[in-house]
Design an enzyme around this catalytic site. Structure first.
Site, PDB file in Angstrom:
ATOM      1  N   ASP A  51      42.711  37.300  48.492  1.00  0.00           N
ATOM      2  CA  ASP A  51      43.001  37.615  47.086  1.00  0.00           C
ATOM      3  C   ASP A  51      41.943  36.977  46.209  1.00  0.00           C
ATOM      4  O   ASP A  51      41.405  35.921  46.545  1.00  0.00           O
ATOM      5  CB  ASP A  51      44.408  37.109  46.699  1.00  0.00           C
ATOM      6  CG  ASP A  51      44.992  37.883  45.524  1.00  0.00           C
ATOM      7  OD1 ASP A  51      44.352  37.928  44.449  1.00  0.00           O
ATOM      8  OD2 ASP A  51      46.084  38.448  45.662  1.00  0.00           O
ATOM      9  N   ASP A  63      36.913  38.647  46.670  1.00  0.00           N
ATOM     10  CA  ASP A  63      36.884  39.853  45.835  1.00  0.00           C
ATOM     11  C   ASP A  63      36.630  41.000  46.803  1.00  0.00           C
ATOM     12  O   ASP A  63      35.559  41.060  47.432  1.00  0.00           O
ATOM     13  CB  ASP A  63      35.761  39.735  44.805  1.00  0.00           C
ATOM     14  CG  ASP A  63      35.636  40.991  43.953  1.00  0.00           C
ATOM     15  OD1 ASP A  63      36.268  42.020  44.284  1.00  0.00           O
ATOM     16  OD2 ASP A  63      34.892  40.954  42.957  1.00  0.00           O
ATOM     17  N   VAL A  64      37.593  41.909  46.926  1.00  0.00           N
ATOM     18  CA  VAL A  64      37.461  42.970  47.955  1.00  0.00           C
ATOM     19  C   VAL A  64      36.295  43.916  47.683  1.00  0.00           C
ATOM     20  O   VAL A  64      35.907  44.687  48.553  1.00  0.00           O
ATOM     21  CB  VAL A  64      38.766  43.794  48.123  1.00  0.00           C
ATOM     22  CG1 VAL A  64      39.884  42.942  48.679  1.00  0.00           C
ATOM     23  CG2 VAL A  64      39.166  44.489  46.827  1.00  0.00           C
ATOM     24  N   TYR A  93      41.272  55.947  38.025  1.00  0.00           N
ATOM     25  CA  TYR A  93      42.383  55.540  38.897  1.00  0.00           C
ATOM     26  C   TYR A  93      42.782  56.697  39.819  1.00  0.00           C
ATOM     27  O   TYR A  93      42.872  56.533  41.040  1.00  0.00           O
ATOM     28  CB  TYR A  93      43.572  55.083  38.047  1.00  0.00           C
ATOM     29  CG  TYR A  93      44.681  54.463  38.875  1.00  0.00           C
ATOM     30  CD1 TYR A  93      44.569  53.158  39.338  1.00  0.00           C
ATOM     31  CD2 TYR A  93      45.813  55.187  39.213  1.00  0.00           C
ATOM     32  CE1 TYR A  93      45.576  52.589  40.111  1.00  0.00           C
ATOM     33  CE2 TYR A  93      46.821  54.629  39.990  1.00  0.00           C
ATOM     34  CZ  TYR A  93      46.699  53.325  40.429  1.00  0.00           C
ATOM     35  OH  TYR A  93      47.693  52.766  41.210  1.00  0.00           O
ATOM     36  N   LYS A 102      42.300  56.820  43.901  1.00  0.00           N
ATOM     37  CA  LYS A 102      43.460  56.898  44.794  1.00  0.00           C
ATOM     38  C   LYS A 102      43.430  58.172  45.640  1.00  0.00           C
ATOM     39  O   LYS A 102      43.878  58.156  46.783  1.00  0.00           O
ATOM     40  CB  LYS A 102      44.760  56.795  43.984  1.00  0.00           C
ATOM     41  CG  LYS A 102      44.954  55.429  43.328  1.00  0.00           C
ATOM     42  CD  LYS A 102      44.994  54.296  44.349  1.00  0.00           C
ATOM     43  CE  LYS A 102      45.296  52.947  43.723  1.00  0.00           C
ATOM     44  NZ  LYS A 102      45.304  51.850  44.712  1.00  0.00           N
ATOM     45  N   THR A 154      55.962  45.724  38.834  1.00  0.00           N
ATOM     46  CA  THR A 154      55.111  44.586  39.220  1.00  0.00           C
ATOM     47  C   THR A 154      54.361  44.120  37.967  1.00  0.00           C
ATOM     48  O   THR A 154      54.373  44.802  36.937  1.00  0.00           O
ATOM     49  CB  THR A 154      54.051  45.002  40.266  1.00  0.00           C
ATOM     50  OG1 THR A 154      53.135  45.908  39.651  1.00  0.00           O
ATOM     51  CG2 THR A 154      54.666  45.656  41.488  1.00  0.00           C
TER      52      THR A 154
HETATM   53  N1  LIG Z   1      52.685  48.874  40.447  1.00  0.00           N
HETATM   54  C1  LIG Z   1      52.673  50.191  40.575  1.00  0.00           C
HETATM   55  O1  LIG Z   1      53.426  50.900  39.909  1.00  0.00           O
HETATM   56  C2  LIG Z   1      51.769  50.854  41.567  1.00  0.00           C
HETATM   57  C3  LIG Z   1      51.957  52.231  41.812  1.00  0.00           C
HETATM   58  C4  LIG Z   1      51.149  52.874  42.739  1.00  0.00           C
HETATM   59  C5  LIG Z   1      50.170  52.153  43.416  1.00  0.00           C
HETATM   60  N2  LIG Z   1      50.003  50.828  43.144  1.00  0.00           N
HETATM   61  C6  LIG Z   1      48.949  50.140  43.880  1.00  0.00           C
HETATM   62  O2  LIG Z   1      49.482  49.040  44.583  1.00  0.00           O
HETATM   63  C7  LIG Z   1      48.485  48.014  44.693  1.00  0.00           C
HETATM   64  C8  LIG Z   1      49.054  46.703  44.200  1.00  0.00           C
HETATM   65  O3  LIG Z   1      49.482  46.892  42.870  1.00  0.00           O
HETATM   66  P1  LIG Z   1      50.437  45.836  42.129  1.00  0.00           P
HETATM   67  O4  LIG Z   1      51.240  46.621  41.189  1.00  0.00           O
HETATM   68  O5  LIG Z   1      51.106  44.958  43.101  1.00  0.00           O
HETATM   69  O6  LIG Z   1      49.293  45.025  41.315  1.00  0.00           O
HETATM   70  P2  LIG Z   1      49.311  43.527  40.739  1.00  0.00           P
HETATM   71  O7  LIG Z   1      48.288  43.520  39.652  1.00  0.00           O
HETATM   72  O8  LIG Z   1      50.702  43.129  40.423  1.00  0.00           O
HETATM   73  O9  LIG Z   1      48.782  42.677  41.970  1.00  0.00           O
HETATM   74  C9  LIG Z   1      47.522  42.970  42.523  1.00  0.00           C
HETATM   75  C10 LIG Z   1      47.050  41.837  43.414  1.00  0.00           C
HETATM   76  O10 LIG Z   1      45.737  42.204  43.879  1.00  0.00           O
HETATM   77  C11 LIG Z   1      44.818  41.173  43.544  1.00  0.00           C
HETATM   78  N3  LIG Z   1      43.500  41.764  43.281  1.00  0.00           N
HETATM   79  C12 LIG Z   1      43.159  42.590  42.253  1.00  0.00           C
HETATM   80  N4  LIG Z   1      41.854  42.890  42.311  1.00  0.00           N
HETATM   81  C13 LIG Z   1      41.357  42.257  43.409  1.00  0.00           C
HETATM   82  C14 LIG Z   1      40.069  42.163  43.998  1.00  0.00           C
HETATM   83  N5  LIG Z   1      39.011  42.771  43.453  1.00  0.00           N
HETATM   84  N6  LIG Z   1      39.926  41.436  45.128  1.00  0.00           N
HETATM   85  C15 LIG Z   1      41.000  40.791  45.675  1.00  0.00           C
HETATM   86  N7  LIG Z   1      42.228  40.814  45.149  1.00  0.00           N
HETATM   87  C16 LIG Z   1      42.419  41.534  44.024  1.00  0.00           C
HETATM   88  C17 LIG Z   1      45.406  40.478  42.335  1.00  0.00           C
HETATM   89  O11 LIG Z   1      44.891  39.155  42.196  1.00  0.00           O
HETATM   90  C18 LIG Z   1      46.901  40.519  42.664  1.00  0.00           C
HETATM   91  O12 LIG Z   1      47.272  39.431  43.496  1.00  0.00           O
HETATM   92  C19 LIG Z   1      47.271  48.508  43.902  1.00  0.00           C
HETATM   93  O13 LIG Z   1      46.348  49.091  44.799  1.00  0.00           O
HETATM   94  C20 LIG Z   1      47.869  49.559  42.983  1.00  0.00           C
HETATM   95  O14 LIG Z   1      46.934  50.543  42.595  1.00  0.00           O
HETATM   96  C21 LIG Z   1      50.772  50.160  42.240  1.00  0.00           C
END
Ligand SMILES: NC(=O)c1ccc[n+]([C@@H]2O[C@H](COP(=O)([O-])OP(=O)(O)OC[C@H]3O[C@@H](n4cnc5c(N)ncnc54)[C@H](O)[C@@H]3O)[C@@H](O)[C@H]2O)c1
Length: 252
Positions: free
Chosen positions: A40, A61-62, A153, A157, A188
């Site tokens: 993370d 950082d991914v 986005y 995706k 979230t």
């Molecule tokens: N929350 C939603 O409604 C939703 C819906 C569809 C898809 N998603 C996808 O699910 C995944 C997680 O979303 P979430 O809602 O839990 O987000 P969030 O922002 O609550 O958590 C994301 C996590 O990823 C980490 N992160 C972000 N960028 C990073 C990077 N460059 N390198 C390493 N770590 C990184 C952050 O520090 C955090 O811990 C994402 O890919 C998002 O697109 C979320």
């Protein structure tokens, strides 16, 4: 018959596992008996450390190839190998496309597409050498259906969805399964931030969703546990929707 609740003996890496959906997946995998490591870009909180003292977190950082390689080295050393990798880290982007500049476009592509590629590629190299494994890519229902003011986005995706299919057909012979998860709106910090900035109306959104509510992160984690479990041993190249019926719904 294999159980979707049993990940005992498995060693799993989750990117973005410090918060939101990733954290729910870490919890679910541990509860199912897996050993888990996290990559993370944010440090583990005190609450994370107190709850999950045996889960190593590597700063990464991914979108950075060196970070990803070093993070995988650390996780594989800590766990003794990797059987399951979840490319979950991602960022949202919500802005009218006429206002989106090239830097903004590149930013979402670098995390959501380059980051998923780098994670899947590093996972595939290691699993090919160790005899196989399971890779799960976090897409979104917006990789399948479109929404306005989310161009980068949606494109990132949909690229993730195709990456799961393309890698699945290429790597099946190596014993590697690759699937994508396509959540709807999940409660979230990612969604809370959009609501706080007035970019998302939770009332309208819940009314548009057939089950009438947002998804809980644990409901995504349940699907994520199934998809890397031996119960899903014949499942590869699939896009698994957990969206409360959103993408099936052609009405209001
Ligand atoms: N929350 C939603 O409604 C939703 C819906 C569809 C898809 N998603 C996808 O699910 C995944 C997680 O979303 P979430 O809602 O839990 O987000 P969030 O922002 O609550 O958590 C994301 C996590 O990823 C980490 N992160 C972000 N960028 C990073 C990077 N460059 N390198 C390493 N770590 C990184 C952050 O520090 C955090 O811990 C994402 O890919 C998002 O697109 C979320």
């Amino acid at each position: 018959m294999a159980s979707s609740d049993d990940l005992s003996g498995k060693r799993a890496l989750v990117t973005g596992g410090c918060a939101g959906i990733g954290l729910a997946i870490v919890r679910a995998y541990r509860a199912a008996g897996a050993r888990v490591a996290v990559l993370d870009r944010q440090a583990a909180s005190d609450a994370f450390r107190a709850e999950l003292p045996d889960v190593p977190v590597f700063a990464c950082d991914v979108a950075d190839p060196d970070d990803v390689r070093k993070g995988f080295d650390g996780a594989a050393d800590a766990l003794g190998g990797l059987d399951a990798v979840v490319a979950n880290a991602g960022i949202s982007q919500n802005c009218p496309t006429l206002d989106l500049d090239f830097a903004g476009w590149r930013k979402v592509m670098s995390v959501n597409l380059d980051g998923v590629f780098l994670t899947a590629h590093e996972a595939g190299r290691r699993m090919a050498a160790s005899g196989g494994g399971s890779i799960l890519l976090m897409a979104s229902m917006y990789g399948v259906v479109a929404a306005p003011e989310r161009l980068g986005y949606c494109v990132s995706k949909s690229g993730t969805v195709m990456m799961a299919k393309a890698l699945a057909v290429e790597w099946a012979k190596l014993g590697i399964r690759v699937n994508a998860l396509a959540p709807g709106y999940v409660r979230t910090p990612f969604v809370d931030d959009l609501v706080a900035r007035g970019r998302l109306d939770p009332v309208k959104l819940e009314a548009r969703t057939p089950i009438g509510r947002m998804i809980d992160p644990t409901e995504i984690a349940d699907a994520a546990r199934f998809l890397v479990s031996d119960a899903a041993r014949a499942v590869t190249g699939q896009v698994f929707g957990v969206d409360g019926g959103w993408t099936a719904n052609g009405y209001l």
